[in-house]
Design an enzyme around this catalytic site. Structure first.
Site, PDB file in Angstrom:
ATOM      1  CE  LYS A 132      -4.023  -2.079   0.120  1.00 61.54           C
ATOM      2  NZ  LYS A 132      -4.980  -2.025  -0.999  1.00 61.54           N
ATOM      3  CB  SER A 158      -4.164 -10.447   2.722  1.00 63.57           C
ATOM      4  OG  SER A 158      -2.966  -9.706   2.836  1.00 63.57           O
TER       5      SER A 158
END
Length: 466
Positions: free
Chosen positions: A51, A282
């Site tokens: 991110k 994830s």
């Protein structure tokens, strides 16, 4: 084995200069069938996740277009990693940062964010998109109420995908030399899979675009069947949705796999055990999907996916056996007795204990460190008492001696010796009278101490074993 010395970069002025250009490593000790599985280590970004890339691109665009000005506040709804990235970049540029985070996120992420200076607001993770307490809805509402605030909205921000068109996609193409048959990613906001897929298609790649989706997310159904899949809960953080984010271009995706929490977490732990790579939950979903795809192939192919973030953010969850057992995700033998309610067993060394000769100071520090409200007191391998917070309060509630002297008292002076015990083979109903008297259940097997059962343990057992 020959080792190639890595090319070292020059000194940089800021951690922001280290975002991107992450390494790629081949999986060699886990069964990948006939295929090569390559992992791009986005955990090596300075903020610890992929991110970081989108934070730079989205804030650059906001400044360029005049949405974000000096002294402004960055507001975002995030599962944690986008928040960390926005805080890293935003604080470096002098902005305030306010983040709305679902309450299922790991405490490591939340502590990290607050330590970096972010204003963190926790909200419910059990409500759907459109509910006023859903994290995106709350973030948008807060941004509208704060003068000079900019709601980043990664779920509809086109700069999200653009970051991966500009950086991630080209890096993957360069590192594989264009030899890529499948690319696997999840959808949190949708920018990663959309941006990388757009780039790969722009350079003529025929790679399959594969969605890794948690069981309980509706997105895999949309890809495979054209209708949303069953909506449910899952513990994996950062990917999966019950709606299609505006940033996600579902038409680019060829196939999807639904991965249960247990498989995702087992894969992340196997990756650490066999490959030495510490990855988050994830990443476990992505790599489990990539492994399924690889093992289905009948001829050699190359598959690329990510280690999206570092597993250091999930030590209290993914790498905590007791937490996994609490969630019903751990692998353990069931005995059909009260021991099935005990996730922390004395014989395994899971229970924090004290001795009767230990000081109250020692016992109290152990209680705080383990975040428990009572300690079994063990002498020569035998349970001789229990010490809880009320016992400590009674000893401390006196002015006759100094605080130092109070904490120097031995545990034997404060512990309860009259114990409420149950045998391990007694029924669940035997616990109720103990709980009615505000006691913790002390479970014995004959004279051998097995462990403790609290009200929470009973409720958790009943919720997992309906």
């Amino acid at each position: 084995m020959s080792l190639t010395a890595p090319a070292l970069s020059a000194t940089v002025k800021s951690p922001l200069d280290l975002i991107g250009k992450t390494p790629m490593v081949e999986v060699t000790k886990i069964d990948t069938g006939k295929c090569r599985l390559l992992l791009k280590l986005e955990s090596q970004n300075p903020g610890g996740s992929i991110k970081d890339r989108i934070a730079v691109e989205m804030l650059d665009a906001a400044e360029r277009e005049g949405w974000l000005k000096k002294g402004g506040t960055i507001v975002e709804a995030t599962a944690g990693n986008t928040g960390l990235a926005l805080t890293l970049v935003g604080r470096a540029r002098g902005y305030k940062v306010l983040l709305v985070i679902p309450d299922k996120m790991s405490k490591e992420k939340i502590q990290h964010l607050r330590a970096m200076g972010a204003d963190v607001r926790l909200t419910r993770s059990d409500v759907p998109h459109g509910h006023p307490d859903y994290y995106t809805d709350m973030a948008e509402r807060l941004a509208q109420a704060i003068p000079g605030a900019y709601y980043v909205n990664q779920f509809a921000n086109q700069s999200n995908a653009e970051a991966h068109v500009k950086t991630t996609g080209p890096e993957i193409w360069e590192q594989t030399g264009g030899d890529i048959d499948a690319f696997v990613a999840g959808i949190g906001s949708g920018g990663t899979i959309t941006g990388v897929a757009r780039y790969l298609k722009s350079v003529g790649s025929k790679a399959q675009i594969i969605l890794a989706d948690p069981v309980g997310s509706t997105l895999a159904g949309i890809v495979n069947d054209g209708v949303p899949g069953p909506d449910g809960s899952y513990t994996v953080e950062g990917i999966g949705q019950n709606f299609v984010p505006d940033t996600a271009d579902m038409s680019l995706i060829d196939k999807a796999y639904s991965i249960p929490d247990a498989e995702a977490i087992a894969t992340a732990r196997e990756l650490l055990l066999k490959e030495g790579i510490l990855a988050g939950s994830s990443s476990g979903t992505l790599i489990a999907t990539a492994l399924r795809w690889c093992r289905e192939q009948t001829e050699p192919k190359t598959c690329v996916t990510f280690v999206c973030d570092t597993g250091a953010k999930y030590l209290s969850k993914v790498y905590n056996d007791a937490w996994l057992a609490d969630q019903g995700l751990g692998e353990r033998e069931l005995h059909g007795d009260l021991s099935d309610l005990i996730n922390r067993k004395y014989e395994r060394g899971d229970v924090v204990v004290a001795g009767p000769g230990d000081t109250l100071d020692t016992a109290f520090k152990r209680m705080k460190g383990a975040d428990v409200s009572q300690l079994p007191i063990i002498e020569d391998g035998r349970l001789v008492g229990i010490l809880d917070e009320s016992d400590l309060v009674h000893v401390m509630n006196t002015d006759e001696i100094t605080r130092k002297e109070r904490f120097a008292k031995p545990v034997a002076d404060a512990m309860t010796r009259d114990l409420d015990t149950v045998q391990v083979n007694e029924p669940l109903d035997a616990l109720i009278p103990l709980f009615d008297r505000d006691r913790v259940a002390i479970v014995l097997d004959g004279e051998k101490f097995v462990g403790l059962i609290t009200r929470t343990d009973l409720i958790n057992h009943l919720s997992l074993n309906r």
